[in-house]
Design an enzyme around this catalytic site. Sequence first.
Site, PDB file in Angstrom:
ATOM      1  CB  CYS A  21      56.533  24.410  42.674  1.00 23.81           C
ATOM      2  SG  CYS A  21      55.896  24.096  44.296  1.00 23.81           S
ATOM      3  CG  ASN A 251      54.151  28.368  44.236  1.00 27.14           C
ATOM      4  OD1 ASN A 251      55.040  28.182  45.059  1.00 27.14           O
ATOM      5  ND2 ASN A 251      54.151  29.376  43.379  1.00 27.14           N
ATOM      6  N   GLY A 252      53.843  26.752  47.553  1.00 26.59           N
ATOM      7  CA  GLY A 252      53.914  27.417  48.849  1.00 26.59           C
ATOM      8  C   GLY A 252      54.230  26.431  49.945  1.00 26.59           C
ATOM      9  CG  MET A 495      75.670  45.857  71.361  1.00 23.25           C
ATOM     10  SD  MET A 495      76.541  45.995  69.784  1.00 23.25           S
ATOM     11  CE  MET A 495      78.107  45.214  70.158  1.00 23.25           C
ATOM     12  CD  GLU A 909      68.395  47.095  55.801  1.00 21.05           C
ATOM     13  OE1 GLU A 909      67.789  46.729  56.800  1.00 21.05           O
ATOM     14  OE2 GLU A 909      67.881  47.149  54.675  1.00 21.05           O
ATOM     15  CE  LYS A 956      66.776  43.903  63.686  1.00 22.92           C
ATOM     16  NZ  LYS A 956      66.329  45.244  63.608  1.00 22.92           N
ATOM     17  CB  CYS A1121      81.748  48.653  71.102  1.00 20.10           C
ATOM     18  SG  CYS A1121      80.341  47.827  71.833  1.00 20.10           S
ATOM     19  CB  CYS A1127      73.078  50.080  69.152  1.00 16.12           C
ATOM     20  SG  CYS A1127      74.290  49.009  69.897  1.00 16.12           S
ATOM     21  CB  CYS A1132      76.806  55.043  70.879  1.00 14.77           C
ATOM     22  SG  CYS A1132      78.318  54.091  71.060  1.00 14.77           S
TER      23      CYS A1132
END
Lengths: 1504, 490
Positions: A21, A251-252, A495, A909, A956, A1121, A1127, A1132
């Site tokens: 909020c 707030n939280g 993996m 990413e 993860k 693979c 990895c 690899c």
Amino acid sequence: MAESYPQRQGLYDPSNEHDACGVAFVADVAGRRSHDVVRRGLDALCRLDHRGARGAEPNTGDGAGIVLQIPDEFLRAVVDFELPPVGRYATGLVFLPTNGADEARATTVLEKYAIAEGARLLGWRDVPVDPSGLGASALRARPRIRQVFLAAYDDTGEDLGGLDLERVAFCVRKQVERETRERGVPAYFPSLSCRTICYKGMLTPDQLVSFFPDLSDPRLDSAIALVHSRFSTNTFPSWPLAHPYRYLAHNGEINTIRGNRNWMAAREALIESELIPGDLQRLYPICTQDGSDSANFDEVLELLHLAGRSLPHAVLMMIPEAWENDPAMDADRRAFYRFHACLMEPWDGPASVAFTDGTVVGAVLDRNGLRPGRWWQTDDGLVVLASEAGVLDIDPGRVVAKGRLAPGRMFLVDTVAGRIVGDDEIKAELAAQHPYDDWLHAGMMSLTTLPEREHVVYTHDSVLRRQQTFGYTEEELKILIGPMATGGAEPVGSMGTDTPISPLSMRPRLLYDYFHQLFAQVTNPPLDAIREELVTSLGITIGPEGNLLAPGPASCRQIVLPFPVIDNDELAKILHIDDDGDKPGFKAVRVSGLYPLRDGAAGLKRRITEICRHVSEAIEDGVRILVLSDRDSTVDLAPVPSLLLTAAVHQHLVREKTRTQVALVVESGDCREVHHVAVLLGYGAAAVNPYLAFESIEDMLGVDASLVRRYVKALGKGVLKIMSKMGISTVSSYCGAQVFEAIGLDSRLVDRYFAGTTSRIGGIGLAEIHAEVMARHARAYPANAAELVHRRLDPGGEYQWRREGELHLFNPETVFLLQHATRSRQSSVFAKYTSTVDELTERGGSLRGLFTLRTADRAPVPLEEVEAASEIVKRFSTGAMSYGSISAEAHETLAIAMNRLGGRSNTGEGGEDPDRLYDPARRSAVKQVASGRFGVTAEYLVNADDIQIKMAQGAKPGEGGQLPGNKVWPWIARVRHATPGVGLISPPPHHDIYSIEDLAQLIYDLKNVNPQARVHVKLVAEVGVGTVAAGVAKAKADVILISGHDGGTGASPLNSLKHAGAPWELGLAETQQTLLLNGLRDRVTVQVDGQLKTGRDVIVAALLGAEEFGFATAPLIVAGCVMMRVCHLDTCPVGIATQNPVLRQRFTGKPEFVENFFLFLAEEVRGYLAALGFRSLDEAIGHAELLDVRPALDHWKARGLDLTPLLHVPSTDGARRRLREQDHRLHLALDTALIEAAAPALADGTPVMILTEVRNEHRALGAMLGGQVTRRFGGKGLPDDTIDITLRGSGGQSFGAFVPSGVTLRLYGDANDYVGKGLSGGRLIVRPDEAAPFAAEENIIAGNTILYGATSGELFCRGRVGERFGVRNSGAVAVVEGVGDHGCEYMTGGTVVVLGPTGRNFAAGMSGGVAFVWHLDPTLVNLELVDLEGVGPSDRVALRDLIERHFLETGSPVAAGLLRRWPAAATEFTAVVPRDYKRALAAIRAAEASGSDVDMAVMVAANA
Amino acid sequence: MPDPKGFLEHERRVVERRPVPVRLLDYREVYPPAPEALVRQQASRCMDCGVPFCHEGCPLGNRIPDWNDLVRTGAWPAAIEALHATNNFPEFTGRLCPAPCEAACVLSIAGGEPVTIKQVEVEIINRVPSLVPRPAPSRSGRTVAVVGSGPAGLAAAQQLARAGHQVTVYERDDALGGLLRYGIPDFKLEKHHIDRRLAQLSAEGVAFVTGVHIGVDRSAADLRTAHDAVVLACGALAGRDTPNTPGRGLGGVHFAMDHLVGANRAVALGAPDTAPIHAAGKHVVIIGGGDTAADCLGVAHRQGAASVTQLDRYPLPPPARNEDSDPWPTWPWILRNYPAHEEGGTREFAVAVQSFVDSGTGHVSAVRLVDVTVVRQDDERVVSVVPGTEREIPADLVLLAIGFDGTDAVPALRQLGVVANRHGTVDCGPDWQTSADGVFVAGDMHRGASLIVWAIAEGRAAAASVHAYLGGSGSLPAPVTPKAVPLAVP
């Protein structure tokens, strides 16, 4: 009052609500009451509207409210009865049932308790309300609202006032609320006080004013106005859940709420207060059942306050700052915190709490400081504090100071004293109240000071027998225990996981394995326990607690444990602590947790009951430390699983309210993994002694104390990480917090021993637990010894496939069949592959294996009438794997295949090479934005079809990532805007997403940059993901991706791989059901991924509600693979997860293979559609009723499972799939005007100058304009200052986000959080208004998390800024005049000049770039990765140039002063230089000088 | 944790075989013991795969990555425990198995060099100073007869004895070991390895009866009556013949096994030159391209053959795996060079014998050849002659090594009422039981001539079923089912 929540149904459970909020208060420092303060409070509230949310109906708000001082004059004017003097009557609104009879019953209850508590009812007032304009849901839930007035006499017949009257009102209110709820006629009091009054409801900010005409009455006055606007993840907010509560607006989110509730319940037995008359029993429970975290927090705060503490004191007890690791903290203050840590665990979680008692009004931030808070003070004594700067239009000439809330710091206005009280003053005063330090010296004991006991070494045979008893495997010794003992850290795997969840495994599993770790996503952030370690603590004190309300020297008679894992010698010390009879207050006893095997499950149950009785008696006898032990099992006596024993005893003692009188220590033979320790702590253990693991280490590697120490360290670090995933900072609040979801446990078992834990699909009970114990026991005491010749332990096979081990969906046969089918393009072989995999899933490989398709319900359609495979493949995408984690060959193979098919590949990413950005064949359609923001530039974003925000990943969830330096080859570094050879780290949280409204902001930012792209939000399945998804839909995401816990190709600690998150079947079904119930399903696309392998998987997912489908592991296998699962090692052998040029030559994948895979898959889907009677996937989506649960479950454990909740389809008439667009309201952005004004520049680069006003509501200013520039002119943008914009006012969040070269924004005023987010070459200047009377360098000019992920450009800030300045900056140049904590965190490039103070933890995780700090305090620097140096001659030139620029752009007197004293001033600067970065630069320079291969030289240096 | 970079740092290397001229002078094993450093280095090439295809490639399910890692770290005692967990006789398999595990090794993808699994295996057992007997702690009182003392029979016997049953192994030959004893030349397996293992079995309570041919010397039905269960492990020793080839009846044309058994027996007696079929000074022609043919090749050279020619009906296999037809990790059809091949001789491929040429004395003097092509049609191999390619090569000794046609234990089967199938082998149910109650079958007799690892795997699995049949408590490991087949292209 009408019940507004939908009932629990299917997988939807209303208890999963989250909220966040905007919060603000306005106060007159001198305590002058006026209606103006009220009005300004309401104005500020409306300006925070964007931080709240609305549901499917735009006119139904999630909640808004205001707390004021009692407006005495107004009240006297509007009531028709006599009122005692102000302060001698209590009043408050009451939410009553709308039904007249029910209302009458509730009122009667109130009258009863008023009399009982010695109060008198003065009268009632009907509060005028105007419901026009309210949304249908809000109207449906609207209570009848009346106002009650009470007074009370003291013994002398005088009217009580002040706190005395508050206590009476409290007693009345508590009992009325409880009894009316029990009677089904709930009465709720937003407040009942002689000091404050609260108006609130299920309203939008502007509706608050219109709904309560009182608030517009000019007679209504107050010196304090505390307001709040709520953003709930669901659209089922209720009237009572709106904030503020009686004392606070929050707030939280309190992550440890389950534990806090339990501990409070346990404390009730010992609570007494002279101040609150009578037996407190009548007021219990202190924490209302089903109350929200904020409501419970408020209740405990109220109790602590009414029992004699000041409000700030009570707040600091519950939200202590991070005192544990702060060497600079004043000793008295530390003693204050240490002492209070013995009384109560922190209420942990991101929190910005604003509070008032009608006299003081203040706010505090939690230790992590993960919520924003900004304040201003005017020359006429007005103070405004809000989540954002600029919520009130105040003449800049009148603002005399601007500040921010800092982590762990309190901001307080005392309207009686008429001043602002500083944090140090508040705390120093509190710390001086009692001689806390003396008390601690006398009371606290450290483990190290206790006498040593003998160390016992066990024989190999003894160890072996017990390893067998507890089901140890060869694999655990080899993969987990050995490496932890030698390496001191939990090993990493890759993996994902493809083994059955515990209830589906044919093998006996430890009870721990049925518990899945919860993790923070979206509504609260995970913590960064590594880089921001200073806020965390593994320490805990054990020992009996006293009366919470009457603390004294005895309250800290406790033992300090620095670590929650204790070795055998330490346990011996504790067990024998009172051997000499000198410490009777710590009498310890070992409780034997064994049961007679032959009595079966009944014997197990009997024994647990017996143990519970026994410990109760022991406590009565004065025992204060219980050691629950499973040692000394025999052929007849088997160990009760430690977790069952611990949870059973803990919950028994909580129910009995004796829990706080003893410490629970667990001596456990079955505990050996990080996860095991975490679950034991989570269910009540204060400390764990995994003795058999220690003995195994000694048996395997030799008796060497350092091995055991390293193992203990590895466990501790692992637990810290698990806590951090959930956003919990300290073990003391993690203990008992139960942040786990059970999957596969019978609800009766859970209710009995693990109450409060979610278990949604039933599962095993004591009978199966006993069977599992028996199976392990049989190995230790085998009927036939020949079985064990040469085979002492089970091989295991959880992490690596073994013939005799656990089932894996990808085994040698299925990997081979998949590769062969797609490489030789044989659909018959593919059919063999899918039938083999489907058969494995039926045998328990996954939940979906338990489903069957109800093909008989609808008439099948001919196959040729079903949509073509070429249409179906468009719904497929490949997983987010970064270029960097996998090779260019592998990455492009997937991209080419998906582009040819019309599906989508994902950048991951790591950014995208500009060379690929513009290549339609090789580009990735989905561009990911993750916490590292690597390569996230405006150019990257405008070239996306989809932009995916990764909130969590299946392998993860709640953790960050890491690309070690030896994988950062030059070509990777270039794309990521990083330095070759220098490791890159993604933080666990997105530092611009600490809450749902922050996510809404990022979605808005990205949408501004590229309005054409769909914005995805990637979530991982866990209980409650449905409500998070609803919140994400309200935050205007276009696509929600639900990932299973099992997926994930990335490297991850093994416990995360196996034990965090839930199967996607559960997450997807919950998401679909919750979105449907919310009426939000029609505006978002739902995508699913996680070990999807066959056409059957796809059709099951579609029926459960998914429209699109992601695949990662399977296409990688197709590309070559072989599930090496290494990895993370860059070795690899098939050239996929490596950058090593030699290994990359071994890559054998081709795009055609991947195309074959998806086409085969689509053909299978067609077959299923035809059989189900559908002509397209669209028709099938959400038809969960066509799934059935396999009739006869031929499985000894799975028999108890009930999957029908997954198949629930809520009865709504809404669409089951996406049919319409989100309304992103982009047309309201100020940028639309800017774009218009900048038309000449956008057309042909003609320079333009623009001048305009700006308010905090103008968010992401410049992003849309910048997106247009980038789209037209590419990554290089326009020449400097082509579009030159001058703004006045307060910039909204994300000011200047992603602005490219050629755009300059000059802001006169101040700015909020996220200035220059993703800055891509533009120039930003923020300086105070010329009229501002204050010294800029001493005041706050902009908020937190500035330049997050910036890649290039410039920022000049004249003034100080908040936390995490320059986090993940990888190229921008900035000058600023003071920064908060964690400055330059994770920076990998660029230059930052700080002409003022820094906060703590400066340069944590900084691996590149350089920072120049004037008068640096070196104790505030995190020296893990950086060196501190003087500024060298060449740098001095650059530094001077920057300071000069800063002066020219901002007129900074600080800069002017420095320039005047240059070069002398240069010596006052310290250069903060990352070591690896320096080494890489040196290698590059040396190679260039010698003419050798620069790339190779860098990598050699990196590997050195 | 295994060394992740081992395979990048070290090339595949096996221990050097003894020099050809030297080894031809005796019958001792061609491989000398490998130095420890080499073995440990080679073991470090193992990547400890998440999905170890080698482990699946081995019928025994040898936990190859586990013991590779133990060898890497020098944990030899733990390594042999891990190896013995799945394999009763690593000293045999480590010498005789063609190592399908290595073909399935991830490092062999795309023509790479697999880990030297077989060498690691044999070196583990080579480092065991003595085989400690593991007798059963208690006796079941049940008796089992095992017919045949080859690897399948011995494996079954050891497993059952350890489970507490009284096991008697019957062997028709004069010495124990089946094919291991006289079928396989000493240069591949010196016989003391067998003796050492037999001593362990004896110490574990296994009784051995040699020189008794069940079905001939003693009725199989009688044997069944005298025991609670019978395991038939009589092998698949019915040599395949070529009766229709003209000249088959000539002198000098022999079954390969006759040559080998005679030669090995002579070696065992310490008088190699007394072998009944001796190649000294002769032009030897071996027909067939398999293991037996290679064994004959090695023996012939040691006996002093003037020349040795090996004939194969199939064309010259490719030197490396054909990914289309034999994708990794299947067992590929490639040219296999045994140590015997480097000792001399020539190999002809895609040829068929048309006739054996009479020297005029009733003895063979030459073999008449023709080139052929073999194609598969409807699952049948069709051989067609290439016209105009007929030729003759000199031959004084012809050895037929063209395979086996199932079991030769015909009388025993008849007595038990068990009928062999059309392949000459014996079928069984999922519990390895034949159509006769309490009579189990394992090894080549069930599967047909196959690898030693299959024989041991079947022996172990059959023992588990026998144990259950006898009401034994608990369960013994059963690595394979009767219908198990290696991973292959469907």
